[in-house]
Scaffold this motif. Structure first.
Motif, PDB file in Angstrom:
ATOM      1  N   LEU A  71      15.967 -28.698 -40.225  1.00  0.00           N
ATOM      2  CA  LEU A  71      16.347 -28.053 -41.481  1.00  0.00           C
ATOM      3  C   LEU A  71      15.284 -27.047 -41.920  1.00  0.00           C
ATOM      4  CD1 LEU A  71      17.942 -30.938 -43.564  1.00  0.00           C
ATOM      5  CD2 LEU A  71      19.021 -29.274 -42.069  1.00  0.00           C
ATOM      6  N   GLY A  72      14.035 -27.348 -41.633  1.00  0.00           N
ATOM      7  CA  GLY A  72      12.968 -26.435 -42.026  1.00  0.00           C
ATOM      8  C   GLY A  72      13.036 -25.116 -41.270  1.00  0.00           C
ATOM      9  N   ARG A  73      13.574 -25.177 -40.061  1.00  0.00           N
ATOM     10  CA  ARG A  73      13.616 -23.972 -39.245  1.00  0.00           C
ATOM     11  C   ARG A  73      14.901 -23.179 -39.445  1.00  0.00           C
ATOM     12  NH1 ARG A  73      11.164 -24.117 -33.946  1.00  0.00           N
ATOM     13  NH2 ARG A  73       9.198 -25.227 -34.075  1.00  0.00           N
ATOM     14  N   ILE A  74      15.982 -23.874 -39.753  1.00  0.00           N
ATOM     15  CA  ILE A  74      17.270 -23.179 -39.849  1.00  0.00           C
ATOM     16  C   ILE A  74      17.690 -23.124 -41.311  1.00  0.00           C
ATOM     17  CG2 ILE A  74      19.616 -23.086 -38.972  1.00  0.00           C
ATOM     18  CD1 ILE A  74      18.678 -24.897 -36.677  1.00  0.00           C
ATOM     19  N   ALA A  75      17.413 -21.987 -41.929  1.00  0.00           N
ATOM     20  CA  ALA A  75      17.593 -21.867 -43.375  1.00  0.00           C
ATOM     21  C   ALA A  75      19.044 -22.092 -43.798  1.00  0.00           C
ATOM     22  CB  ALA A  75      17.104 -20.502 -43.834  1.00  0.00           C
ATOM     23  N   TRP A  76      19.979 -21.523 -43.054  1.00  0.00           N
ATOM     24  CA  TRP A  76      21.375 -21.633 -43.498  1.00  0.00           C
ATOM     25  C   TRP A  76      21.869 -23.071 -43.438  1.00  0.00           C
ATOM     26  CZ3 TRP A  76      25.000 -23.674 -40.293  1.00  0.00           C
ATOM     27  CH2 TRP A  76      24.774 -23.610 -38.908  1.00  0.00           C
TER      28      TRP A  76
END
Ligand code: ATP
Ligand code: MG
Lengths: 296, 290
Positions: free
Chosen positions: B117-122
C-alpha cells in the motif's frame, strides 16, 4: 554505546599538503594537459520546463556550455535562477525538456532516457551530505564501490584511503550523526570520489558551513581537483568562492535561466587564501557582482 | 519504486528546511551518561516496592476486604501454588504460542500489506475506507465470531492476536516505505543503483525503524488479543486461569495470574526492543534508549 569510541571532541585539523607544480602537469593517469581541447562535458541547447499545477515554469532556456576535461567551472547566479536544475540535468537526475548532454563525446540522454553507464562515471555532491545514517562513514564512502561489486576487502581499503584524503582518518567507524556538518560534507565528497569520477558535480556543497570551515574546504577541494584531474562543475552563490576555485565562472540569469556571461579566471594556481586580497581577485569579484546587480 | 526520469515527478531537495530526524545534529551525550542509563533499573524496583507498600497499607491499615484486595503475601503464596501445579507450564505455553503465532502472522502480513500500500498510491486510496472501518471497529468484539468459526481451540485466539497486532505494523510500514529521504534517493539514482541494491541499501534500512515501532506496539496488542480470546472461550491459557479463578472467587490466585501475565508481557516487549537494538543500532530511538 555509553562511551564514545571516537575522539569526536577533536575535529581533525587536516591541512592540505602544498600542491607541487608537477602534479598539475600530470593529473592522474589522463594524458591530456590542462586547457587542451578535450571535452569533459558538453551541454547543447538544454531547455527545461517544469509542469506544475500553477502552470509551466521555464527554468532553463537554451543552455550551451562546454567544460574541458579537468576544467573547474563555477556556476553562480541568484536564488532561483536554475543552477540546481542545470546541475540535476547534468547529473542525470532530471530529464531535460530539450537539448543534449554529452560526457566525453558520449550522449548522456537518449530520447529522454538516461544512459546509466555515462552517469555512473559522475560523482555527485549535494547541498546536504545525504549520508545514510545506517552506514558508518566507511560504508557510506564505500557505497559506490559496493554497487559496482567491488569486493569487501578492496572497498574497505579504498574507502579508508579516501577518508584519509578528505581528512576523516579515525572516523571511519563513526556514524554520520556523530560528525560535524563539515565532516559530513567531507564524507560526502569522499563518497563522490570513490569510483574515480571523470566528472564531479557539486551543488552548493559548502552552503551550510561557516566561513572558516568553508575556506578550509575550498583549499581541500582545490587540492583534490589538482591531484585527481577531474572535471568539476561547482554551483555556489558565493561569488568569491566561485572565483577562488574556478578556471571559468559561468553566470546565470533567472526567468528563464540562461547563461549571461562566462568569465575566465586566470589567477595562478595553486591559490592560497591570500589571493583573495589581490587587486586582480577583487576586480573579478566586483565585475561579477556588478553584472548580477544589473539584472534588477 | 518510481525511478522514472521521464516525468517531472522530481522535486529538488535543496532549500528544503525539513529537518531529518535521523541525520540531525544529535548531541552525543544526551541520555547516555551511565547514571541516565542505570536510572530505570533503580526507579523500577523502587516504584514496585512503593506499590507493594501502599498495597500492604491498604490491606492491613485501611482494612480493605481480603476478597477485594488480597494481601501481597497471599498473592505470593498463590503464585507458589500456581507453580506447584504441573499444569501451569502448559497454560503458559498455550498463551505464549497464541501470542507469538498471532504476532508472527501480523508481522508477515502487516509488512507485506503495508509495503504494497505504501508503494501503490491508488491502491492505498482505494482500500482506505475499508481500512478506516476496520480500524475504528472495536476488534475484540469479533472474538465470539472467531469462536463460532474456528472453535474454542487456540486458532480463534491466534487470529484475534494477529488482527490486533496487524494494524500498528501495517500502518507503520506504510509510512516507512514512503519516508525514504529524497536526498538519499538522489544518491542512489546518481550512482545508477539497481532496484535490488536500492531496496537493500536504502529502502529496507529506512523502513526497519518503522517496522520496529509497529512491532513494539503490536507485541503488546497480541498479548491483549490472546488473553481476551481466552476469557471468552476454551479451557487453556492464562486468560482461562483468570476466568476460572474469578469463578472460584479465588482472589489471590486471580492476582497471581495477572502478575504472571504482566511478567510475560514485559518479557515479550523486552525481547522486541532487544532485537531492535541488535538490528538497528544506528537509529536514534536506540541511542536515547526510548
Ligand atoms: N520541481 C520543481 N517543480 C517546479 N518548479 C521548479 C522545480 N524545481 C525548480 N523549480 C523552479 O525552477 C526555477 C529554478 O530553480 P533552481 O532550484 O534550479 O534554482 P537555483 O538557482 O538552484 O536556486 P538556489 O540558489 O536558491 O538554490 C525556480 O523558479 C523554481 O521555482
Ligand atoms: Mg539550488
Amino acid at each position: 554505546m555509553t562511551t564514545q569510541q571516537t575522539p569526536t571532541a577533536t575535529t581533525p585539523t587536516w591541512t592540505p599538503p602544498p600542491v607541487r607544480r608537477d602534479e598539475f602537469d600530470a593529473p592522474g593517469d589522463t594524458a591530456e594537459p590542462m586547457g587542451s581541447r578535450a571535452v569533459g562535458l558538453r551541454v547543447a541547447g538544454v531547455d527545461k520546463t517544469y509542469a506544475t499545477r500553477r502552470g509551466d515554469v521555464h527554468a532553463l532556456s537554451n543552455i550551451d556550455l562546454e567544460v574541458g576535461r579537468g576544467e573547474f567551472v563555477s556556476l553562480v547566479g541568484r536564488s532561483g535562477c536554475g543552477k540546481t536544475t542545470l546541475l540535476r540535468v547534468l547529473s542525470g537526475l532530471l530529464a531535460p525538456t530539450a537539448g543534449t548532454v554529452e560526457a566525453g563525446e558520449r550522449p548522456a540522454w537518449v530520447a529522454g532516457r538516461r544512459d546509466d553507464t555515462v552517469f555512473a562515471e559522475f560523482g555527485l555532491v549535494f547541498q546536504e551530505a545525504n549520508l545514510f545514517p545506517w552506514f558508518t562513514v566507511l560504508d557510506n564512502v564505500a557505497l559506490p564501490l559496493k554497487l559496482r561489486g567491488v569486493s569487501k576487502a578492496q572497498r574497505r581499503t579504498r574507502a579508508a584511503e579516501l577518508c584519509a584524503t578528505v581528512g576523516l582518518s579515525g572516523f571511519e567507524d563513526s556514524y554520520p550523526r556523530e560528525l560535524s556538518g563539515g565532516m559530513r560534507q567531507r564524507a560526502a565528497i569522499a563518497r563522490a570520489l570513490a569510483c574515480d569520477p571523470s566528472v564531479l558535480l557539486m551543488d552548493e556543497p559548502f552552503g551550510a558551513l561557516d566561513a572558516m570551515t568553508r575556506d578550509r574546504m575550498n583549499l581541500e577541494l582545490q587540492h583534490i581537483h589538482a591531484v585527481s584531474g577531474t572535471t568539476v562543475v561547482f554551483v555556489t552563490h558565493s561569488i568569491s568562492e566561485a572565483v577562488f576555485l574556478a578556471d571559468r565562472v559561468v553566470l546565470l540569469t533567472p526567468r528563464p535561466g540562461r547563461i549571461r556571461s562566462v568569465t575566465p579566471i586566470d589567477l595562478p594556481r595553486p591559490r592560497s587564501v591570500e589571493v583573495e586580497a589581490t587587486a586582480e581577485f577583487g576586480e573579478l569579484v566586483v565585475g561579477l557582482r556588478r553584472q548580477l546587480d544589473e539584472e534588477d | 519504486m518510481t525511478t522514472s526520469l521521464d516525468r517531472d515527478t522530481d522535486t529538488r531537495t535543496d532549500g528544503d528546511p525539513a529537518p531529518r530526524a535521523v541525520d540531525a545534529d544529535a548531541t552525543p551525550a544526551e541520555g547516555e551518561s551511565p547514571w541516565m542509563r542505570r536510572l530505570p533499573w533503580v526507579s523500577g524496583p523502587l516504584m514496585l516496592l512503593a506499590l507493594v507498600g501502599v498495597w500492604q497499607f491498604a490491606v492491613s491499615v485501611v482494612g480493605v476486604s481480603e476478597f477485594i484486595l488480597p494481601a501481597p503475601a497471599a498473592v505470593v503464596g498463590a503464585l507458589g501454588d500456581l507453580f506447584a501445579d504441573p499444569e501451569i507450564g502448559s497454560h503458559i505455553g498455550i498463551t505464549l504460542l497464541e501470542v507469538l503465532a498471532g504476532f508472527g502472522i501480523a508481522l508477515v502480513v502487516g509488512i507485506a500489506v503495508g509495503a504494497t500500500l505504501g508503494r501503490i498510491a491508488w491502491l492505498q486510496r482505494a482500500v482506505q475506507p475499508a481500512l478506516v472501518a476496520l480500524q475504528v471497529v472495536p476488534k475484540v468484539a469479533f472474538v465470539p465470531i472467531f469462536v463460532i468459526w474456528f472453535g474454542f481451540g487456540p486458532t480463534s485466539k491466534i487470529i484475534m492476536a494477529a488482527l490486533l497486532a496487524f494494524f500498528p505494523i501495517m500502518l507503520n510500514v506504510m509510512l516507512g516505505v514512503r519516508s525514504v529521504d529524497r536526498g538519499h534517493r538522489d544518491v542512489m539514482r546518481g550512482l545508477g543503483a539497481s532496484k535490488w541494491a536500492t531496496f537493500r541499501d536504502m529502502e529496507l534500512p529506512t523502513t526497519l525503524p518503522y517496522v520496529f515501532a509497529g512491532a513494539e506496539v503490536a507485541i503488546v496488542f497480541s498479548v491483549i488479543g490472546a488473553i481476551v480470546g481466552e476469557y471468552l472461550g476454551g479451557s487453556q491459557g492464562l486468560g482461562y486461569l483468570v476466568v476460572s479463578s474469578l469463578n472460584a472467587l479465588d482472589a489471590p490466585r486471580l492476582f497471581a495470574v495477572i502478575v504472571l501475565l504482566a511478567v510475560l508481557g514485559s518479557l515479550l516487549y523486552v525481547a522486541v526492543t532487544t532485537t531492535k537494538k541488535l538490528v538497528i543500532p544506528w537509529h536514534d530511538s536506540v541511542r536515547t534508549g526510548v
